[in-house]
Design a protein around this motif. Structure first.
Motif, PDB file in Angstrom:
ATOM      1  N   GLU A 143      22.427   8.020  14.283  1.00  0.00           N
ATOM      2  CA  GLU A 143      21.961   9.364  14.627  1.00  0.00           C
ATOM      3  C   GLU A 143      23.070  10.193  15.258  1.00  0.00           C
ATOM      4  N   THR A 144      23.835   9.570  16.151  1.00  0.00           N
ATOM      5  CA  THR A 144      24.863  10.325  16.865  1.00  0.00           C
ATOM      6  C   THR A 144      25.993  10.756  15.946  1.00  0.00           C
ATOM      7  N   VAL A 145      26.337   9.925  14.976  1.00  0.00           N
ATOM      8  CA  VAL A 145      27.407  10.292  14.043  1.00  0.00           C
ATOM      9  C   VAL A 145      27.008  11.547  13.269  1.00  0.00           C
ATOM     10  N   GLN A 146      25.753  11.600  12.831  1.00  0.00           N
ATOM     11  CA  GLN A 146      25.302  12.791  12.124  1.00  0.00           C
ATOM     12  C   GLN A 146      25.202  13.988  13.070  1.00  0.00           C
ATOM     13  N   ASN A 147      24.823  13.713  14.316  1.00  0.00           N
ATOM     14  CA  ASN A 147      24.757  14.785  15.288  1.00  0.00           C
ATOM     15  C   ASN A 147      26.136  15.357  15.592  1.00  0.00           C
ATOM     16  N   LEU A 148      27.160  14.552  15.409  1.00  0.00           N
ATOM     17  CA  LEU A 148      28.520  15.051  15.580  1.00  0.00           C
ATOM     18  C   LEU A 148      28.779  16.226  14.648  1.00  0.00           C
ATOM     19  N   MET A 149      28.333  16.107  13.394  1.00  0.00           N
ATOM     20  CA  MET A 149      28.508  17.213  12.454  1.00  0.00           C
ATOM     21  C   MET A 149      27.663  18.416  12.863  1.00  0.00           C
ATOM     22  N   ALA A 150      26.449  18.143  13.367  1.00  0.00           N
ATOM     23  CA  ALA A 150      25.596  19.246  13.811  1.00  0.00           C
ATOM     24  C   ALA A 150      26.210  19.980  14.995  1.00  0.00           C
TER      25      ALA A 150
ATOM     26  N   GLY B  51      23.898   8.978  22.193  1.00  0.00           N
ATOM     27  CA  GLY B  51      23.767  10.299  22.792  1.00  0.00           C
ATOM     28  C   GLY B  51      25.121  10.943  23.004  1.00  0.00           C
ATOM     29  N   MET B  52      25.136  12.049  23.703  1.00  0.00           N
ATOM     30  CA  MET B  52      26.366  12.785  23.976  1.00  0.00           C
ATOM     31  C   MET B  52      26.364  13.271  25.413  1.00  0.00           C
TER      32      MET B  52
END
Length: 485
Positions: A183-190, A373-374
């Motif tokens: 999830e976080t890897v994809q959120n990186l692009m977001a 998370g971030m």
């Protein structure tokens, strides 16, 4: 916050290696969780295949055990499990012969999506592809999923790609890397491309350096025979870390669609500079009274294979020229943790005096595991009287906190990627030319140390790796982040 579950089309999924460890730990429990969430249609079918003889009921009991052991707590609903097991069957097949293939061909329906998961060693990929073609299961809409390793070097990767392409188009081949499903890897692009806040700063003018860490506390264990032929470079850097590097460094694609994203990732790999010997550290864990050494785990006292590697990398393009990217990965380290840290530069001038210059600047940390998370570290004034005292605080966003009770329903990497296969979405899968470009970059690095015969540096179990790895940053006034589990 309620997460949306979008059902996929009806499908037949055949798992070669259906009794293996990956199927038991990840693939089958992941499919059950998607079934539990309502994402799988009622007429989906799952067929396990291996060379072992067993009945459908015997295989279903194996799957039941895998669900009970590895499914997320709270989803072991007896009626749901029984319903899931009803869509599962088993066929014994010989990957290198003809046994079982006619029976399998009869089970696979023409009118639904057909996906074949090659959860076996790469040496069998060609045999499976050939037989799928021979028994007319390699249709135009058929998809195959292949697990790493995607070759051992550039030549073997090219041969493997050529073998698969005899029977399947590139658009039908899904090279799975579970790191890209997180999830976080994809959120990186977001975060990068969906917010005006970060992208203007995402370059060498504002970023001091980037750190990518994938640390494990376990040793090689039962994978000794494989790992000693691979090492950290082939097992982790050439694929997992390379993909993370591409996502953190790539240019914005013109659209979020498979080839546009993968085109930009390929440009990053091709822009990587060769690694200088002084910018690379290889390590090998020692043993103590509690854990075995690397030599003991691989049963070879003369092995010079690395269980740890750290490198300073440079990307020669307009965005990143001059910004170092530090990567490290290893076994038997202090903590099990994976993260990407983007360390921004200090403000060009401090109005708060010399002590303010001791602040380490803003850092965006993307945690892949544990607790995806971030957080963004920022400088604020310490509350209370006594003047302008600066402190650093994190603006934290973990999925467990942000999503509340729904956090447990976030699909894990394998769940998401398998559903993407059924949808026909290759965005999070590696393309053949990406794999070959990564090997073309990695091969000279591996060849240089193999020719030298230099032994990896020793490091204590439970440490952060060899001391020489610390010097990669210390010599330039930087330091590795202290990643925690």
């Amino acid at each position: 916050m309620v997460s949306r579950v979008i059902p996929v089309d009806p499908f037949d999924l055949v798992i070669f290696g259906g009794t293996g460890d990956l199927a038991r730990r990840k693939i089958l429990p992941g499919l059950y969780r998607r079934f539990w969430a309502g994402q799988m249609p009622e007429d989906a079918r799952i067929v396990g295949c291996s060379r072992h003889e067993m009945s459908d009921d015997e295989y279903r009991e194996e799957v039941r055990g895998a669900i009970q052991e590895f499914a997320i707590e709270g989803k072991e609903d007896a009626e749901k499990v029984d319903a899931f097991l009803e869509i599962i069957s088993f066929v014994a097949v010989d990957a290198t012969g003809d046994k079982g293939w006619k029976e399998l061909a009869k089970k696979v329906r023409d009118e639904v999506v057909n996906a074949f998961y090659f959860s076996v060693g790469p040496s069998l990929f060609g045999d499976l592809a050939e037989r799928l073609h021979k028994y007319k299961m390699a249709g135009q809409d058929t998809r195959i999923v292949v697990e790493k390793p995607f070759g051992h070097d550039l030549k073997s990767a090219q041969d493997l790609n050529a073998t698969l392409r005899k029977y399947f188009a590139e658009e039908q081949i899904y090279r799975i890397d579970h790191y890209l499903g997180k999830e976080t890897v994809q959120n990186l692009m977001a975060v990068r491309f969906g917010n005006v806040l970060f992208e203007p700063l995402w370059n060498a003018l504002y970023v001091d350096h980037i750190q990518i860490t994938v640390a494990e506390t376990v040793g090689v264990g039962g994978r000794g025979s494989y790992y000693d032929k691979s090492g950290a470079m082939r097992d982790m850097v050439q694929n997992h870390l390379m993909q993370l590097l591409c996502l953190i460094a790539m240019e914005p694609p013109h659209h979020f669609e498979p080839d546009a994203v993968r085109d930009e990732k390929l440009k990053v790999i091709r822009a990587l500079d060769p690694v200088q010997p002084e910018d690379l550290v290889r390590g090998q864990y020692e043993g103590d009274d509690k854990v075995a050494s690397y030599f003991d785990d691989v049963e070879d006292p003369g092995s010079i294979t690395e269980s740890f590697i750290a490198m300073k990398l440079h990307i020669s393009n307009w965005r990143w020229k001059g910004t170092p990217i530090y990567v490290r990965t290893g076994k038997r380290l202090k903590a099990r943790a994976s993260e990407i840290a983007v360390v921004f530069k200090h403000p060009p001038h401090s109005i708060f005096g010399e002590k303010a210059n001791e602040r380490r600047g803003n850092v965006l940390v993307i945690r892949l595991q544990p607790n995806e998370g971030m957080n963004l570290r920022v400088t604020i004034k310490e509350p209370g009287p006594g003047g302008m005292r600066l402190i650093e605080v994190p603006l934290d966003m973990s999925f467990a906190d942000a999503l509340g009770p729904d956090a447990g329903d976030v699909a894990d990497a394998y769940e998401r990627l398998i559903m993407d296969v059924i949808r026909g979405n290759q965005t999070l899968f590696m393309r053949g030319d990406e794999v070959e470009a990564a090997w073309a970059w990695a091969d000279p690095i591996i060849a240089s140390w193999e020719e030298s015969g230099e032994r990896p540096k020793s490091y204590a179990p439970g440490s952060t790796g060899p001391e020489e790895a610390l010097m990669l940053l210390y010599r330039e006034g930087r330091r590795w982040r202290d990643v925690k589990a």
